[in-house]
Write an enzyme that holds these catalytic residues in place. Structure first.
Site, PDB file in Angstrom:
ATOM      1  CB  ALA A 295     -23.639   3.256   2.191  1.00 43.25           C
ATOM      2  CB  ILE A 297     -19.284  -2.115  -0.776  1.00 46.04           C
ATOM      3  CG1 ILE A 297     -19.979  -3.271  -0.045  1.00 46.04           C
ATOM      4  CG2 ILE A 297     -18.242  -2.650  -1.746  1.00 46.04           C
ATOM      5  CD1 ILE A 297     -20.836  -4.115  -0.937  1.00 46.04           C
ATOM      6  CG  ASP A 341      27.716   1.129 -13.020  1.00 45.84           C
ATOM      7  OD1 ASP A 341      28.833   1.008 -12.485  1.00 45.84           O
ATOM      8  OD2 ASP A 341      27.526   1.032 -14.243  1.00 45.84           O
TER       9      ASP A 341
END
Length: 889
Positions: A295, A297, A341
């Site tokens: 639970a 993890i 640019d």
């Protein structure tokens, strides 16, 4: 009777052997093609069937089996497997089978999600396919590179990637970078003359090889090998790429998951030791400890992160931003400076000839003046040189054409005046071409004309005027005096100050084709072209300002032209200073902090672009840099986010970039930055959600075990709860559209962790409130004297629904309580509806109720569940409101 003879189809060609040692004419003859016409459509189809696609697999697709095995190679799977084995060992066949089913469902969800994400990313990469300019049926076409066939006539310019092995037919100052094939870092000069048959690969100067890039010059080649038959194809193993690398964000999440595994294993072991001392059922305690570890993890973290990244990349692609590197997604949200640019990014890149200047006067092309003046000798001479000294292709005025936008505009002006490039080239055959040279800022073409040669020149006005010694006049030529020279320079400057792009044109006649093209020229005049500012750029620049991002124009154009466009798009006001490239080094050396106040750099060379990128990074900026040319590649690669132009960008620039703009538009960069911020925010949001929910489960069971209370949650209930609440709400949070004011906040620190101290505080505090709500429900159940099964049912449903309502706590502190980025997420409402059904139904379904040890809730039990599950939401929202008011003060 003599039967009529039918024309036989020519035999299928074979690939020339040793084409580098044959003359170009012999290679063309073997491949049954001419340079002027190229292949016919029928020949292309036949050769594609004969030789196959021009493709080398350079990126192995991730197999479904590999992804499935990846799901099984997980600590969560090992823990679930241990729990199932333990249940079977203790004779709990039903429970062991249930755990195996949960394991299968977990694996299936992870597999399907990751498979979809990986396939999405692979499909995105296909959008970035290269193209090649080929001559087929006497016309020039832009075709996908993988459709090239042996015999195709390919036109190449500086910056193009060579997409097949080719034998040079013509070349002008052509050189290629063959480092990917030979390891030589020095560019190799190329020429059409054959070389010795036994020449080494690096000495075959008459050949162009797939995988290399044209660094300068231009040329025409005929394809002699494609796909696996190319030199690169024969050493494919040297260029096979490993599977797509994970982004830093994914690696951080994986590292976090690993750390949590060991931490929760330690906590679960401690709880098991204590529980065995205070409880009589060792199987229940050991299994509860394993379930607790599972639970705690967050096994969904890597899966949901990959899903969030893939979905974000698709969102960007739909808005014309193609991500080439996953790391760019997270860096986008931290961008502080955009070096952009001008041409095609801030402007429309839709060049139109606006004014012609010749000694006899000026012609404004805003009306129908050109056709009426087309017969003027000087005007006609100017337009003739403009279409002769030209690499673009345009057959009709209304066509889009192929090639440089300025050159297309020149061809269009010629067509309006009744001059076509095809007819002019037939009358004055091209014999030599001098590609545009950045050192002299001019290009030239040499054409047959009577007994001599006509040299047509175009380039920067000051360069052309400086190279001219005479000027066209009504009758013949006249001396170009210093006074006239200064007058023409002043004209060019005046036009440029009006925001126009100015080109100078000159010509001369010569007795030989290989003479110096840029000496003793006859000045013909100037052509002024207009590239209007994009209408959507001012709004995008305003968005950047509000987002704490500074926009800086870096262009090779004149300062006056750059300043004019800068004012048009709202980048600067009239008083803003423009720094020219030659002064950049002095500014950086004198006071790097002064860069904060500069908005326009003009006449900037590629080397100066790289210096600017480094300078801004040195003062702590996160730099996004746009570029399109082969010489922009170093700056693009060095920038934190290199952005290449998809339409006009060279292949070399695209390869160096982390992101490609499919529409070359500046607002696309801003949209990509917004998406980058959204993706990071979504990932942080579901990480906090998952960890706080998992922490609450650990705290509920852990505190119960340590207090010698009955287990409020059973192992299978925890597994089922995680299966529901850890999957659907987390995925829904990953689908969020982000806050409406996300571009009104400053960029985050790129070093900022996913979970810093504020986030860990929120996880612990929110986990505690979820735990408190669950224990409040347990207390009420005991007060109502519910039996053990009913009490467990109440605690299970309370925690389950509290976790569902907890998603509303994932709004930002600045968001409103009712209308915010979470409540606007339609996927979240669908997830809540589905999860509510999956959680409320089991107690009423006998098989599920028996498996999960649940009792059908009564009205009073539902009252406890609803009140107790809403309590953490109310407490958290009140706390968030208080924190928000304090921040506002």
């Amino acid at each position: 009777m003599i039967q009529p003879q039918h024309a036989a189809m020519p035999p299928a060609p074979t690939l020339p052997q040793g084409p580098h040692a044959l003359t170009a004419a012999d290679v063309l003859a073997e491949l049954q093609v001419t340079e002027q016409d190229g292949l016919s459509a029928e020949a292309v189809r036949a050769r594609r069937q004969q030789f196959g696609p021009n493709r080398i697999t350079t990126r192995r697709a991730v197999s479904a089996v590999r992804l499935l095995l990846h799901q099984l190679a997980s600590p969560v799977v090992y823990l679930l497997g241990a729990a199932a084995a333990l249940a079977l060992y203790f004779g709990e066949l039903e429970e062991g089978s249930a755990i195996v089913v949960v394991l299968a469902i977990n694996t299936l969800i992870g597999f399907v999600t990751e498979l979809k994400a990986v396939r999405s990313i692979e499909a995105l990469r296909a959008l970035g396919g290269r193209t090649a300019r080929v001559r087929r049926g006497a016309n020039v076409h832009l075709v996908p590179a993988d459709e090239l066939v042996p015999g195709d006539i390919v036109l190449l310019d500086a910056g193009d990637a060579v997409s097949a092995d080719m034998r040079l037919v013509r070349a002008s100052g052509l050189a290629t970078d063959e480092s990917t094939l030979t390891g030589e870092s020095v560019a190799v000069d190329k020429k059409p003359q054959p070389v010795a048959r036994d020449a080494r690969l690096s000495d075959r100067t008459s050949m162009l090889f797939k995988g290399t890039a044209v660094t300068r010059g231009s040329g025409v080649g005929v394809v002699v090998a494609t796909g696996l038959a190319t030199e690169l194809g024969q050493v494919t193993q040297l260029v096979l790429e490993a599977h797509a690398g994970s982004s830093p964000l994914e690696r951080k999440l994986a590292r976090l998951s690993t750390q949590l595994v060991w931490a929760t294993l330690a906590v679960a072991a401690a709880i098991a030791v204590v529980g065995l001392r205070v409880h009589d059922d060792p199987f229940l305690i050991v299994e509860a400890a394993i379930a607790l570890a599972v639970a705690a993890i967050p096994e969904g973290l890597p899966i949901v992160a990959t899903f969030a990244l893939a979905r974000g990349m698709w969102r960007m692609a739909r808005k014309n931003a193609l991500i080439e590197r996953l790391s760019a997604v997270e860096t986008l949200g931290a961008t502080t400076v955009i070096l952009t640019d001008k041409t095609g990014t801030l402007t429309e890149n839709r060049m139109t000839v606006r004014r012609l200047c010749v000694p006899a006067g000026e012609v404004d092309l805003g009306d129908a003046a050109l056709p009426s003046r087309a017969e003027d000798r000087q005007i006609k001479a100017l337009l003739r040189v403009a279409i002769l000294c030209n690499d673009a292709h345009l057959d009709h005025v209304d066509d889009l054409g192929t090639g440089d936008p300025m050159e297309i505009a020149l061809l269009r002006a010629g067509l309006v005046a009744g001059l076509t490039r095809r007819s002019e080239m037939q009358q004055q055959r091209l014999v030599r071409q001098f590609a545009f040279d950045t050192s002299v800022r001019m290009m030239a073409t040499v054409h047959e004309q009577g007994d001599g040669f006509l040299v047509a020149v175009k380039g920067a006005p000051e360069a052309v005027i400086a190279a001219a010694t005479r000027i066209i006049a009504d009758h013949g030529d006249a001396i170009l005096t210093d006074a006239l020279r200064n007058d023409w320079l002043a004209r060019a400057d005046r036009l440029a100050r009006g925001g126009l792009r100015v080109l100078g044109f000159a010509m001369k006649t010569d007795g030989k084709a290989d003479g110096e093209p840029y000496h003793d020229l006859v000045l013909i005049g100037l052509v002024a072209l207009e590239d209007p500012a994009r209408a959507d750029v001012p709004q995008a620049i305003g968005d950047c300002r509000r987002a704490g991002i500074r926009v800086i124009m870096v262009t090779g154009d004149h300062a006056v032209t750059a300043s004019s466009i800068g004012r048009a798009v709202g980048l600067v006001d009239k008083e803003a200073a423009v720094i020219e490239g030659r002064n950049i080094a002095r500014v950086i050396d004198a006071d790097p902090a002064a860069l904060h106040n500069i908005r326009i750099f003009a006449r900037v060379s590629p080397a100066e672009k790289l210096a600017l990128v480094k300078a801004y990074q040195d003062i702590g900026e996160i730099v996004a840099m746009t570029g399109d040319g082969v010489n922009d590649a170093p700056a693009l690669r060095h920038a934190d986010i290199g952005v290449a132009m998809g339409r006009r960008g060279t292949d070399v620039a695209r390869q160096a970039a982390a992101m490609i703009l499919l529409d070359d538009a500046f607002p696309t960069i801003v949209n990509a930055i917004r998406q980058g911020r959204i993706i990071f925010g979504n990932i942080r949001r579901f990480v906090i959600y998952l960890l706080s929910c998992n922490l609450s489960e650990v705290m509920v069971v852990g505190l119960a075990v340590l207090s010698a209370l009955p287990l409020p949650l059973l192992p299978l209930q925890i597994l089922y709860l995680n299966l529901v609440t850890d999957v659907f709400p987390a995925f829904a949070l990953a689908m969020g559209e982000g806050e409406s004011d996300i571009l009104q906040r400053p960029p985050r620190d790129p070093k900022e962790a996913i979970l810093g101290p504020p986030q860990w505080f929120a996880i612990i505090a929110q986990g505690a409130t979820l735990t408190a709500g669950t224990f409040a429900a347990i207390a009420l159940a005991l007060a109502l004297q519910l039996d053990t099964r009913q009490s467990v049912t109440v605690s299970f449903l309370t925690l389950a629904f509290a976790q569902l309502w907890h998603v509303f706590n994932m709004r930002s502190l600045q968001g409103r309580f009712v209308f915010n980025e979470v409540t606007r997420n339609r996927w979240l409402w669908a997830a809540l509806a589905l999860c509510s059904t999956l959680l409320a139904a089991p107690p009423y379904l006998p098989p599920m109720a028996e498996l999960l040890d649940l009792a059908p809730p009564t009205a009073s039990m539902w009252g406890i569940v609803v009140a107790s599950s809403l309590l953490p939401l109310v407490v958290t929202q009140v706390a968030m409101a208080a924190i928000s008011r304090r921040h506002a003060r």
